[in-house]
Write an enzyme that holds these catalytic residues in place. Structure first.
Site, PDB file in Angstrom:
ATOM      1  N   CYS A 185       0.917  -1.327   0.091  1.00 19.67           N
ATOM      2  CA  CYS A 185      -0.100   0.092   0.055  1.00 19.67           C
ATOM      3  C   CYS A 185       0.820   1.369  -0.083  1.00 19.67           C
ATOM      4  CB  CYS A 185      -0.943   0.005   1.205  1.00 19.67           C
ATOM      5  SG  CYS A 185      -1.869  -1.524   1.165  1.00 19.67           S
TER       6      CYS A 185
ATOM      7  N   ARG B 188       5.183  -8.203  -0.713  1.00 13.33           N
ATOM      8  CA  ARG B 188       5.291  -7.113  -1.298  1.00 13.33           C
ATOM      9  C   ARG B 188       6.095  -6.051  -0.912  1.00 13.33           C
ATOM     10  NH1 ARG B 188      -0.844  -6.884  -2.934  1.00 13.33           N
ATOM     11  NH2 ARG B 188      -0.913  -7.438  -0.961  1.00 13.33           N
TER      12      ARG B 188
HETATM   13  C1  UGA Z   1      -1.393   0.212   5.510  1.00 14.59           C
HETATM   14  C2  UGA Z   1      -2.107   1.275   6.492  1.00 14.59           C
HETATM   15  O1  UGA Z   1      -1.519   0.881   7.838  1.00 14.59           O
HETATM   16  C3  UGA Z   1      -3.675   0.889   6.354  1.00 14.59           C
HETATM   17  O2  UGA Z   1      -4.118   1.992   7.385  1.00 14.59           O
HETATM   18  C4  UGA Z   1      -4.093   1.001   4.954  1.00 14.59           C
HETATM   19  O3  UGA Z   1      -5.722   0.660   4.796  1.00 14.59           O
HETATM   20  C5  UGA Z   1      -3.251  -0.114   4.179  1.00 14.59           C
HETATM   21  O4  UGA Z   1      -1.787   0.180   4.210  1.00 14.59           O
HETATM   22  C6  UGA Z   1      -3.940   0.207   2.653  1.00 14.59           C
HETATM   23  O5  UGA Z   1      -3.738   1.067   2.092  1.00 14.59           O
HETATM   24  O6  UGA Z   1      -4.373  -0.640   2.491  1.00 14.59           O
HETATM   25  P1  UGA Z   1      -0.144  -2.103   5.842  1.00 14.59           P
HETATM   26  O7  UGA Z   1       0.341  -1.765   4.792  1.00 14.59           O
HETATM   27  O8  UGA Z   1      -1.055  -3.357   5.914  1.00 14.59           O
HETATM   28  O9  UGA Z   1      -1.167  -0.976   6.016  1.00 14.59           O
HETATM   29  O10 UGA Z   1       0.804  -2.176   7.122  1.00 14.59           O
HETATM   30  P2  UGA Z   1       1.126  -1.348   8.189  1.00 14.59           P
HETATM   31  O11 UGA Z   1       0.674  -1.975   9.471  1.00 14.59           O
HETATM   32  O12 UGA Z   1       0.723   0.218   7.953  1.00 14.59           O
HETATM   33  O13 UGA Z   1       2.928  -1.303   7.858  1.00 14.59           O
HETATM   34  C7  UGA Z   1       3.536  -0.939   6.664  1.00 14.59           C
HETATM   35  C8  UGA Z   1       4.896  -0.919   6.908  1.00 14.59           C
HETATM   36  O14 UGA Z   1       5.361  -0.095   7.651  1.00 14.59           O
HETATM   37  C9  UGA Z   1       5.519  -2.313   7.511  1.00 14.59           C
HETATM   38  O15 UGA Z   1       6.617  -2.588   6.707  1.00 14.59           O
HETATM   39  C10 UGA Z   1       6.059  -1.761   8.916  1.00 14.59           C
HETATM   40  O16 UGA Z   1       7.054  -2.516   9.288  1.00 14.59           O
HETATM   41  C11 UGA Z   1       6.317  -0.492   8.589  1.00 14.59           C
HETATM   42  N1  UGA Z   1       6.368   0.414  10.030  1.00 14.59           N
HETATM   43  C12 UGA Z   1       5.387   0.742  10.744  1.00 14.59           C
HETATM   44  C13 UGA Z   1       7.668   0.909  10.199  1.00 14.59           C
HETATM   45  O17 UGA Z   1       8.507   0.613   9.562  1.00 14.59           O
HETATM   46  N2  UGA Z   1       7.474   1.827  11.515  1.00 14.59           N
HETATM   47  C14 UGA Z   1       6.406   1.842  11.993  1.00 14.59           C
HETATM   48  O18 UGA Z   1       6.565   2.849  13.311  1.00 14.59           O
HETATM   49  C15 UGA Z   1       5.367   1.291  11.722  1.00 14.59           C
END
Ligand code: UGA
Length: 451
Positions: A280, A347
């Site tokens: 995303c 991904r």
């Molecule tokens: C993200 C958004 O959080 C959702 O609100 C949104 O609906 C979704 O995309 C989408 O567009 O469908 P997602 O991609 O499933 O959700 O995962 P996240 O939990 O947001 O994590 C994304 C990435 O950021 C991961 O690789 C995680 O490790 C990283 N991350 C997260 C960090 O590096 N630091 C942080 O503090 C938090």
């Protein structure tokens, strides 16, 4: 007043489509979902999910028992046998990084053809992430052209962005922090809002959860702004993590905790590390960047967010090189391949970028392990690494371990464990999961944002 529950159809059985379909069905709504894949339809109709998502199997089981969810391969029948149609099809990125709206285009044409045969009012709700203007100018236009119907009178149109994070999508569906409704007109918005009052009962008042009504285009942009802001927070934390590394005794987590206490900032998504992955954030940032650029508007913030993120994978390999010197003769182990814990999704996973960077530096002996993503990883990393089935095997006789996903089973490992199995205990913690003091005392430990 007892209102009849509207019949629902959902185009698309990806994780947003299927979670929504089974959530509605589990609460007594009659749902027809569609997919172009017959095997997938059969599998879901037998009560099983084609992919793993926490809590989805229970919902599907309930929907199956209630006989409320049917999956078919024909959007025409789905629309004709429902009152509200949700669009949840993919909007991937093309090679030129612009958004691919071909699935949206097809589905909205099919909805239009179906509505030609329908007498009653029908509501169409887009839930796919689309660049501003798409709901009105592509979906709305396709429906009008193919149905001959009048928008606002014969059918309504809404755009409701989704905020589901993988691994938590069932939890978020039942406990949303807001509902955003982009509406063509009041009747469209009222129809969708009523549906959610039927679905959630008194959840909104009990939990202080707002329902915001706005224009279609604002709602479309809310989705991009939301994901871009979250990604910006992460890159901001990583930018400061790199500054923190310039001087001893700064711990980026303490700094981010410090600013997170400001209610205007809050502490979420300030975790520095090897960067964000997943389908995303990268997809949406690229799509909106490209959309703006086509209109002669370059977003400097978003360009930097991506650059900073990409650089984290290079930076973590630099940290390893600083510690070990040349890496090319060493055995390098990677713990964690998926883009985040709780999923097998690879991904845009940082592990892919780190492996590519290692290979660029002539490292050939790379071993990878992930609790859930091994099969998926093979599709992305091919034979560029060796795959093993346990942490022990992965780190045995290794010269350096990278932690790239914060899985629970990695968090509990002790320094002694690494010392026992590794040839030289060099641990590079890309997710900051270990105690800095304990690990630096006992082995060669490096992490992001703390020297
Ligand atoms: C993200 C958004 O959080 C959702 O609100 C949104 O609906 C979704 O995309 C989408 O567009 O469908 P997602 O991609 O499933 O959700 O995962 P996240 O939990 O947001 O994590 C994304 C990435 O950021 C991961 O690789 C995680 O490790 C990283 N991350 C997260 C960090 O590096 N630091 C942080 O503090 C938090």
């Amino acid at each position: 007043m007892i209102m009849n529950k509207p019949k629902i159809s959902i185009a698309g059985c990806g994780f947003v489509g299927l979670v929504s379909a089974s959530s509605f069905a589990s609460k007594g709504f009659s749902v027809i979902a569609t997919t172009i894949n017959e095997k997938e339809a059969d599998l879901i109709n037998s009560g099983k999910s084609p992919f793993y998502e926490d809590g989805l199997d229970i919902l599907l089981k309930k929907a199956h028992e209630l006989k409320n969810l049917k999956v078919i391969t024909n959007n025409h029948d789905a629309v004709l046998n429902s009152d509200i149609t949700f669009i949840s099809v993919g909007t991937p990125i093309k090679d030129d990084k612009s958004i691919d709206l071909s699935y949206i285009d097809n589905v909205s044409e099919q909805i239009g053809f179906a509505l030609k045969e329908k007498e009653e009012y029908h509501l169409v709700v887009d839930r796919s992430t689309v660049v501003p203007g798409t709901t009105r100018n592509l979906i709305g236009k396709n429906i009008i052209e193919n149905s001959g119907k009048e928008i606002g009178k014969d059918f309504g149109l809404c755009m409701q962005p989704e905020f589901l994070a993988e691994g938590k999508s069932v939890e978020i569906t039942f406990n949303p922090d807001r509902i955003i409704i982009g509406e063509y007109d009041k009747k469209s918005g009222d129809t969708l809002e009523n549906l959610y009052h039927q679905f959630y009962y008194d959840y909104f008042s009990k939990n202080n959860c707002p329902i915001r009504r706005m224009t279609l285009e604002s709602a479309e942009l809310v989705k991009y702004a939301n994901n871009c802001f979250l990604a910006t927070k992460i890159s901001f934390a990583n930018e400061f993590a790199n500054l923190a590394e310039l001087i001893p005794n700064v711990d980026i987590q303490q700094v981010m905790d410090g600013i997170g206490l400001d209610y205007r900032i809050n502490s979420h998504f300030l975790g520095a590390g090897v960067g964000f992955g997943g389908s995303c954030f990268n997809k949406d940032i690229n799509a909106i960047l490209n959309w703006g650029a086509q209109k002669k508007n370059n977003s400097r913030i978003l360009e930097s967010v991506l650059k900073i993120n990409d650089n984290q994978a290079i930076h973590i390999v630099d940290i390893a090189e600083e510690l070990l010197g040349d890496l090319n003769k060493e055995k390098i182990s990677i713990l964690g391949l998926s883009f985040k814990p709780g999923t097998s999704d690879m991904r845009e996973a940082p592990s892919i970028k780190v492996v590519n960077e290692l290979i660029k530096r002539d490292v050939r002996n790379i071993v990878g392990y992930d609790p859930k993503a091994m099969e998926e990883a093979k599709k992305y990393l091919g034979d560029s690494i060796n795959y093993v089935n346990s942490i022990e095997e992965a780190i045995k006789d290794s010269d350096c371990v990278f932690i790239l996903t914060d899985w629970g089973e990695f968090k509990v490992l002790s320094p002694e464990f690494f010392i026992k199995y590794m040839k030289t205990p060099n641990v590079i913690d890309g997710r900051r999961i270990y105690s800095f003091n304990e690990f630096t005392e006992k082995l060669n430990y490096r992490t992001i944002g703390h020297r």
